[in-house]
Structures are given as structure tokens and as C-alpha cells.
Motif scaffolding. Structure first.
Motif, mmCIF file in Angstrom:
data_model
loop_
_atom_site.group_PDB
_atom_site.id
_atom_site.type_symbol
_atom_site.label_atom_id
_atom_site.label_comp_id
_atom_site.label_asym_id
_atom_site.label_seq_id
_atom_site.Cartn_x
_atom_site.Cartn_y
_atom_site.Cartn_z
ATOM 1 N N TRP A 112 0.828 -1.219 0.000
ATOM 2 C CA TRP A 112 0.000 0.000 0.000
ATOM 3 C C TRP A 112 0.853 1.256 0.000
ATOM 4 O O TRP A 112 0.533 2.241 -0.689
ATOM 5 C CB TRP A 112 -0.925 -0.009 1.221
ATOM 6 N N ARG A 116 0.756 4.293 -2.672
ATOM 7 C CA ARG A 116 0.550 5.695 -2.289
ATOM 8 C C ARG A 116 1.660 6.586 -2.871
ATOM 9 O O ARG A 116 1.411 7.676 -3.394
ATOM 10 C CB ARG A 116 0.542 5.786 -0.760
ATOM 11 N N SER A 119 1.020 6.986 -6.625
ATOM 12 C CA SER A 119 -0.150 7.784 -6.977
ATOM 13 C C SER A 119 -0.002 9.238 -6.574
ATOM 14 O O SER A 119 -0.485 10.135 -7.282
ATOM 15 C CB SER A 119 -1.394 7.185 -6.313
ATOM 16 N N ALA A 146 -5.174 11.855 0.677
ATOM 17 C CA ALA A 146 -5.180 11.643 -0.773
ATOM 18 C C ALA A 146 -6.464 12.212 -1.382
ATOM 19 O O ALA A 146 -7.550 12.071 -0.812
ATOM 20 C CB ALA A 146 -5.067 10.156 -1.083
ATOM 21 N N GLU A 148 -9.438 12.374 -4.381
ATOM 22 C CA GLU A 148 -10.190 11.267 -4.990
ATOM 23 C C GLU A 148 -9.433 10.621 -6.142
ATOM 24 O O GLU A 148 -9.358 9.381 -6.220
ATOM 25 C CB GLU A 148 -11.572 11.746 -5.444
ATOM 26 N N GLU A 150 -6.243 10.507 -6.514
ATOM 27 C CA GLU A 150 -5.099 9.799 -5.935
ATOM 28 C C GLU A 150 -5.551 8.488 -5.285
ATOM 29 O O GLU A 150 -4.864 7.464 -5.404
ATOM 30 C CB GLU A 150 -4.399 10.696 -4.918
ATOM 31 N N VAL A 151 -6.693 8.510 -4.614
ATOM 32 C CA VAL A 151 -7.218 7.272 -4.035
ATOM 33 C C VAL A 151 -7.495 6.255 -5.137
ATOM 34 O O VAL A 151 -7.175 5.062 -5.006
ATOM 35 C CB VAL A 151 -8.489 7.529 -3.197
ATOM 36 N N ASP A 152 -8.072 6.721 -6.242
ATOM 37 C CA ASP A 152 -8.319 5.820 -7.369
ATOM 38 C C ASP A 152 -7.008 5.179 -7.840
ATOM 39 O O ASP A 152 -6.965 3.977 -8.137
ATOM 40 C CB ASP A 152 -8.977 6.565 -8.523
ATOM 41 N N ILE A 154 -4.273 4.722 -6.056
ATOM 42 C CA ILE A 154 -3.816 3.794 -5.020
ATOM 43 C C ILE A 154 -4.535 2.459 -5.148
ATOM 44 O O ILE A 154 -3.914 1.385 -5.157
ATOM 45 C CB ILE A 154 -4.040 4.406 -3.617
ATOM 46 N N ALA A 179 -2.685 9.448 6.051
ATOM 47 C CA ALA A 179 -3.721 8.812 5.239
ATOM 48 C C ALA A 179 -5.077 8.919 5.929
ATOM 49 O O ALA A 179 -5.199 8.725 7.133
ATOM 50 C CB ALA A 179 -3.373 7.345 4.995
ATOM 51 N N GLN A 182 -11.283 7.609 4.966
ATOM 52 C CA GLN A 182 -12.016 7.227 3.745
ATOM 53 C C GLN A 182 -11.134 6.377 2.830
ATOM 54 O O GLN A 182 -11.585 5.372 2.266
ATOM 55 C CB GLN A 182 -12.524 8.472 3.024
ATOM 56 N N GLU A 183 -9.878 6.791 2.664
ATOM 57 C CA GLU A 183 -8.965 6.009 1.828
ATOM 58 C C GLU A 183 -8.754 4.615 2.406
ATOM 59 O O GLU A 183 -8.857 3.605 1.683
ATOM 60 C CB GLU A 183 -7.614 6.722 1.723
#
Length: 494
Positions: A112, A116, A119, A146, A148, A150-152, A154, A179, A182-183
Motif C-alpha cells: 500500500w 501511495r 499515486s 489523498a 479522490e 489519488e485514491v483511485d 492507489i 492517510a 475514507q482512503e
């Protein structure tokens, strides 16, 4: 006729409950029979007076190299997995291991932290200790929530790693405490949807609020309850620091209520990590941890740090250098010994080493072929003696658990933590027909760790024979230096 028979040893198999004098027959990389009078074979190992057990399984091994494997072989391990950090990209890592050849069975989760890094900073360097240190110079991935998109990114990287056979998701939350919930919820939802565990180094380790170890475990319990994800807690002892008693009560209650939570611990009061770890830079380091900067010690030369300014300078100059963190004084403090017991003896918990790579004086990782290791190679003693230390001190000397229970914490329990998501693990950690021929034969009275903080690269003693995937790696206490019998442990993949 079997290819190999281990004859007349005390067979200890936690899966069946067997503890009796018997023979174990092996053929074509599998156990084919367990019983008495199994007859002749091409090779017979006389195990009279010795214990025959499933090879130990390490869920938390960062070394992942031939020299690291060899040291862990003498610690009784036949399978070593990097699950807390993991790797990225996953497919390329497995290909590289197979091409190089490995001494022990090996595998890794999806990383992970590097998802991160890629991304959020645009750096898509392959994961490694050195790359991790370099990435810490750009703190965006460590400190920021992050976006949205960036989360995508990741999630896409993690999903690709799982598609390539990664054994779950390694979440180094303590190295990226910024972090957001939500992520991390989305990461856990992804893992739950794939039926794989996450392996978490919890975000906070302080003994006081805010951002305490207790808060970190409450969050982890929340992720398990809200997403149904199997949350595995890495090095429960070192993540809980001096607040183990409170944290153990919190986690025990969550497990008691049926949440999918497992954990591991290692039998030392001293931890190890990289110099650039974010928690060392905390302006309130002393107040929040209850210890001074002299608790941080550089591995290569033994230097203990004096103050925050010196730590910050070292983080800038040598971010990937390994350091020791002396947290629990188990030699002189009875309360600290009790705290370590709570972690190591946690019911249903696994023993796992957090074995670190072997370092040379210039800070580089040693991956050469010399045996014994070069005299100047250093690491944490747990990289050489974790399991033998547990078996010696907690099982044989203090008898806090039985031999059967001790073997289970080192073999069957780690296999059970993984077998629902990684089917190959259902054939490990057992001495039964059909199981993998990963077998440990040891002298119970002689089994001991030898590595110390002043002599870290001493191999453990007492392992007489070690069979990996049906191949004798250690015979009569002597390593076959040419052997590379290690096989990949990997989830089904395309």
C-alpha cells in the motif's frame, strides 16, 4: 518405498494433536505417511531423541534474500513471507525471486505504501528498503490526505498487485499517518471484496492521546467491523510499546465479539526500522513515548542519538539506514517483561520475526553468497533467532506454554491465518499426508538463539535437519550452500 523417511523422532503436529514417537515419510515434495514402521527409503534420517515438527512459517520477514533465508533456516523457518510491507509491482518481484533462486519458500503482499508513493508523488520506483528511504524525502505521501483521483490510483495499483498473486495488502500506516479514514476504508473494502487480509503496522504508537496506540487499534477494529475485512495486526508488541496491557484488552474484546482480527508478536523488547520513520521526527517524541532519543540506535555503528536535531539531520542524510529502537527493558524491568509476555503469549497469536535485511557498514543491504555471513554484516538479532528464542525462553525454560502450543504459534497458526485466502497455505504448518514436505527436526534441549545486539549475525543452534519442499537444506546441522529449494507462495493469479 518413500524417497525419505525421518525415523523415530518425537512427532509434534498441532493440527492433529499428535505427540508421539513415529516416522514421517516424504516423496516428491509431499508428506505421504506418518506412523510407525514405515520401512525403507532412499534416504533415512535418524531422528531418535529429536523433535520432528512442521517447518516454522514467518509472516513478517523483510530480508527476502539468500543470506536472510539462510539465517532464518537455522531459526527453524521453511517459509518466509513479507506481508506487513509487501512489494510492488508484485509480478515482477516474484519473477526476480524465481530467477535468482531462493533457499526458503517465499511470498509477499501488495505494498500500500508504494501504491501511495506512486499515486501521490509520481514516483513508480520498485519497492525496496533503499527506495523507501528515498521516497521519504517527498513527504506528501506520508502527511497528506489523498484526493479522490489519488485514491483511485492507489486502489488501482493495489488491485493490480492482487491480480498478480499478492498475499493480501500490506499497510504501513505508521509511515504514512496522514492517510485518511475514507482512503483506508476503501482499501479494506477492496481487500474484503477479494477475500484477502490486510497486514497493518498501525498508524500510532504513543502511550497518550491523541494519536495513541489505543486510538490506532480502535480505528483498525472499526475497519474490520465496517468492511468485514480480515485485519491482521503486525508486531503487536512494538506497536503497543509500553501500553500493551490496555491495547491487549481492547483487541481481545473485539476478537471475542467475532471480528476478523488476528495478530503476531516477536519476543524482543527492542524494535527496528529505517532512520526516516515519521514517528522519530515528532516534536513530542519524548513525552508521547516515555523515552529519550538515546533509545534510538544506529545498527551499523551502534551510535545512540542525543537529541531531535541529530535525528532530523540523520533522517535527511541517511533515510534508509536501519536503526534499533529500545522500548521495553526486559533485562531489568519486571513490568516490561510482563508486558512482553502479554504480546508474545496472546491467545491465538502467531510468532513472527519482523526480520530485517542484513546491512554492511556503508548502509547497503548484503545480498551476497558468503556463508557464514560476513563478520561486518548487521541486522536485528530477531533476523537470526526469533523463533528459537521463543522456543527456548517461553517454551522450554519458563514453560509458559506447552511444546505443542509453542510449535503451533510458529507453524499452524500462521498457516491458518492465511489459508482461507491463499489455498497453498492449507498444505503448510502440518505433518499429515498430503501436506508440503517442509519439516523441522531439532534438539529440544539444545535449541537456542545465539544472536545478540553486540553479535547480531550468529546463527541459532539446535536445528539438526531442515527439509524445504522435500529437499534436505540442513543435514546434521550443516547447511547445503548450493541448495535453492524455495518455492513461491502465491495466491491464484492470471
Amino acid at each position: 518405498m518413500a524417497g525419505m523417511v525421518i525415523s523415530g523422532g518425537r512427532v509434534v503436529d498441532p493440527a492433529s494433536g499428535m505427540d508421539a514417537i513415529a516416522d514421517v515419510a516424504l516423496m516428491d515434495g509431499r508428506i505421504v505417511a506418518v506412523g510407525t514402521g514405515l520401512g525403507g527409503a532412499e534416504r533415512v534420517i535418524d531422528a531418535t531423541g529429536l523433535v520432528v515438527a512442521p517447518g516454522f512459517i514467518d509472516l513478517h520477514a523483510h530480508g527476502q534474500s539468500v543470506p536472510a533465508d539462510r539465517m532464518q533456516a537455522f531459526d527453524g523457518c521453511t517459509t518466509v513471507l513479507d506481508l506487513e510491507a509487501g512489494v510492488l509491482p508484485v509480478g515482477a518481484w516474484y519473477k526476480r525471486q524465481e530467477k535468482a533462486g531462493r533457499v526458503l519458500n517465499y511470498g509477499a503482499a501488495t505494498n500500500w505504501a508504494f501504491a501511495r508513493i506512486g499515486s501521490m508523488t509520481g514516483s513508480n520506483e520498485e519497492s525496496s528498503l533503499e527506495a523507501f528511504g528515498r521516497a521519504m524525502r517527498d513527504r506528501r505521501w506520508m502527511d497528506n490526505i489523498a484526493s479522490e483521483p489519488e485514491v483511485d490510483g492507489i486502489l488501482e495499483r493495489i488491485a493490480r498487485g492482487l491480480d498478480e498473486g499478492g498475499i493480501g495488502v500490506g499497510i504501513l500506516n505508521a509511515y504514512a499517518p496522514g492517510a485518511g479514514v475514507q482512503e483506508l476504508t476503501a482499501v479494506c473494502q477492496l481487500a474484503a471484496g477479494r477475500n484477502v487480509p490486510t497486514f497493518t503496522h498501525v498508524a500510532y504508537m504513543s502511550r497518550i492521546d491523541p494519536e495513541s496506540a489505543a486510538e490506532a487499534y480502535i480505528r483498525l477494529i472499526g475497519y474490520a467491523g465496517a468492511t468485514g475485512c480480515h485485519m491482521h495486526i503486525c508486531h503487536f508488541n512494538s506497536s503497543s510499546k509500553t501500553d500493551i496491557e490496555r491495547c491487549a484488552a481492547i483487541v481481545s474484546k473485539a476478537i471475542e465479539q467475532g471480528l476478523p482480527i488476528t495478530l503476531e508478536a516477536y519476543p524482543y523488547g527492542t524494535g527496528s526500522t529505517v532512520m526516516a520513520a515519521a514517528f522519530f521526527a515528532d516534536p513530542q517524541f519524548i513525552e508521547r513515548n516515555g523515552m529519550g532519543y538515546d533509545s534510538i540506535q544506529r545498527v551499523t555503528d551502534g551510535h545512540r542519538f542525543r537529541d531531535r536535531a541529530e535525528v532530523l539531520a540523520a533522517q535527511a542524510e541517511e533515510p534508509s539506514s536501519l536503526v534499533l529502537w529500545h522500548v521495553l527493558d526486559v533485562d531489568t524491568n519486571a513490568h516490561h517483561r510482563d508486558l512482553l509476555d502479554m504480546a508474545v503469549l496472546f491467545p491465538g497469536g502467531a510468532i513472527a520475526s519482523d526480520a530485517m535485511p542484513w546491512s554492511m557498514p556503508d548502509g547497503s543491504s548484503y545480498t551476497g553468497d558468503a556463508w557464514p555471513l560476513p563478520a561486518e554484516a548487521t541486522s536485528h538479532p530477531r533476523s537470526a533467532g526469533c523463533f528459537t528464542r521463543f522456543m527456548r525462553h517461553w517454551v522450554r525454560e519458563r514453560q509458559t506454554v506447552s511444546l505443542m502450543e509453542g510449535v503451533a504459534k510458529c507453524s499452524l497458526i500462521p498457516a491458518q491465518i492465511l489459508e482461507k485466502s491463499t489455498p497453498a497455505m492449507a498444505a503448510k504448518g502440518r505433518l499429515q499426508p498430503g501436506a508440503d514436505a517442509d519439516v523441522l527436526v531439532f534438539d529440544y534441549e539444545a535449541l537456542t538463539d545465539k544472536a545478540e545486539f553486540t553479535a547480531m549475525n550468529r546463527p541459532a543452534e539446535g536445528v539438526r535437519h531442515l527439509i524445504v519442499s522435500g529437499h534436505p537444506l540442513i543435514a546434521d546441522g550443516v547447511l547445503d550452500e548450493a541448495a535453492r529449494p524455495g518455492k513461491p507462495v502465491r495466491r491464484p493469479h492470471g
